[in-house]
Design a protein around this motif. Structure first.
Motif, short mmCIF file in Angstrom:
data_model
loop_
_atom_site.label_atom_id
_atom_site.label_comp_id
_atom_site.label_asym_id
_atom_site.label_seq_id
_atom_site.Cartn_x
_atom_site.Cartn_y
_atom_site.Cartn_z
N GLY A 13 5.51 1.45 7.64
CA GLY A 13 6.15 1.20 6.36
C GLY A 13 7.13 2.28 5.92
O GLY A 13 7.54 2.31 4.77
N LYS A 14 7.53 3.18 6.84
CA LYS A 14 8.46 4.25 6.47
C LYS A 14 9.78 3.68 5.97
O LYS A 14 10.26 4.05 4.90
CB LYS A 14 8.73 5.17 7.67
N SER A 15 10.37 2.76 6.72
CA SER A 15 11.68 2.22 6.34
C SER A 15 11.60 1.45 5.03
O SER A 15 12.48 1.55 4.17
CB SER A 15 12.22 1.31 7.44
N ASN B 140 0.79 -1.23 0.00
CA ASN B 140 0.00 0.00 0.00
C ASN B 140 0.82 1.28 0.00
O ASN B 140 0.43 2.25 0.60
CB ASN B 140 -0.95 0.02 1.19
N ARG B 141 1.91 1.30 -0.64
CA ARG B 141 2.71 2.52 -0.68
C ARG B 141 3.00 2.94 -2.11
O ARG B 141 3.88 3.74 -2.33
CB ARG B 141 4.02 2.33 0.10
N VAL B 142 2.26 2.40 -3.07
CA VAL B 142 2.50 2.74 -4.47
C VAL B 142 2.21 4.21 -4.70
O VAL B 142 2.98 4.91 -5.36
CB VAL B 142 1.65 1.84 -5.40
N THR B 143 1.11 4.71 -4.15
CA THR B 143 0.78 6.13 -4.32
C THR B 143 1.85 7.01 -3.70
O THR B 143 2.32 7.97 -4.32
CB THR B 143 -0.59 6.44 -3.66
N GLU B 144 2.26 6.67 -2.47
CA GLU B 144 3.30 7.44 -1.80
C GLU B 144 4.63 7.33 -2.53
O GLU B 144 5.36 8.30 -2.68
CB GLU B 144 3.46 6.99 -0.34
N GLU C 263 6.42 15.65 5.65
CA GLU C 263 5.53 14.77 4.89
C GLU C 263 5.05 13.69 5.85
O GLU C 263 5.84 13.10 6.57
CB GLU C 263 6.27 14.11 3.72
N VAL C 264 3.75 13.43 5.88
CA VAL C 264 3.18 12.44 6.80
C VAL C 264 2.77 11.21 6.01
O VAL C 264 2.05 11.30 5.02
CB VAL C 264 1.98 13.02 7.56
N LEU C 265 3.25 10.06 6.46
CA LEU C 265 2.91 8.78 5.87
C LEU C 265 1.90 8.12 6.80
O LEU C 265 2.18 7.91 7.97
CB LEU C 265 4.16 7.91 5.74
N GLY C 266 0.72 7.81 6.28
CA GLY C 266 -0.33 7.23 7.12
C GLY C 266 -0.12 5.75 7.37
O GLY C 266 0.79 5.12 6.84
N ASP C 267 -0.98 5.20 8.19
CA ASP C 267 -0.93 3.79 8.53
C ASP C 267 -1.68 2.98 7.49
O ASP C 267 -2.42 3.52 6.67
CB ASP C 267 -1.56 3.58 9.92
N LEU C 268 -1.51 1.66 7.52
CA LEU C 268 -2.24 0.78 6.63
C LEU C 268 -3.71 0.73 7.04
O LEU C 268 -4.04 0.89 8.21
CB LEU C 268 -1.67 -0.64 6.71
#
Length: 159
Positions: free
Chosen positions: A52-54, A23-27, A133-138
């Motif tokens: 999923g940041k790392s 789920n990080r394709v968009t990011e 930049e904020v990366l959300g949770d799954l």
């Protein structure tokens, strides 16, 4: 005693399996576009623990020069050995210089601590030098898919 050839040969452990990219394709597309252009600011990537940041950063490192400091919240515990020679300010000045001023590399400070941006301003990095930049949770569905890929059905029931 007869020893078969290779019986005592050293065993080589298989490489650890690569974590799937969930789920990080968009990011990933967003950051690839951001980092394919002109270098400009230090990026502070913030998101909950284990979101999923790392793993996202591993994918991003395939881009042009990127300096990543993962778990950068540990910088907040920095103790200067000699207050007359502030090494932390020197490090932050280097990161700003290589990204915003000289535009030679992208810099990402990744953290799960939302207070890192405030701390950066307290230690002298002004807000015009970095972007948050904020990366959300799954989502629940994506987290379940991830968990199912890590365990056998006998290990866990998510229903």
């Amino acid at each position: 005693m007869i020893v078969q050839a290779g019986l005592f040969a050293p065993k080589v452990a298989p490489p650890p399996p690569q974590d799937p990219f969930y789920n990080r394709v968009t990011e990933l597309d967003y950051f690839k576009a951001k980092f394919s252009g002109e270098v400009g600011f230090v990026t502070v990537l913030v998101g909950p623990r284990n979101c999923g940041k790392s793993r996202l950063l591993e994918e991003l490192l395939r881009q042009k020069p990127v300096i990543v400091i993962d778990e950068s919240n540990d910088l907040m515990d920095w103790k200067e050995p000699d207050p007359l020679q502030p090494e932390l300010k020197r490090l932050l000045a280097f990161l700003i210089g290589i990204s915003k001023q000289k535009r030679q590399a992208h810099v990402i400070l990744a953290t799960s601590d939302y207070f890192l941006a405030n701390w950066l301003t307290q230690v002298g990095m002004t807000r015009d030098k970095f972007r948050v930049e904020v990366l959300g949770d799954l989502t629940e569905e994506e987290a379940e898919k991830f968990m199912r890929s890590k365990t056998s059905p006998a290990d866990v029931s998510l229903d």
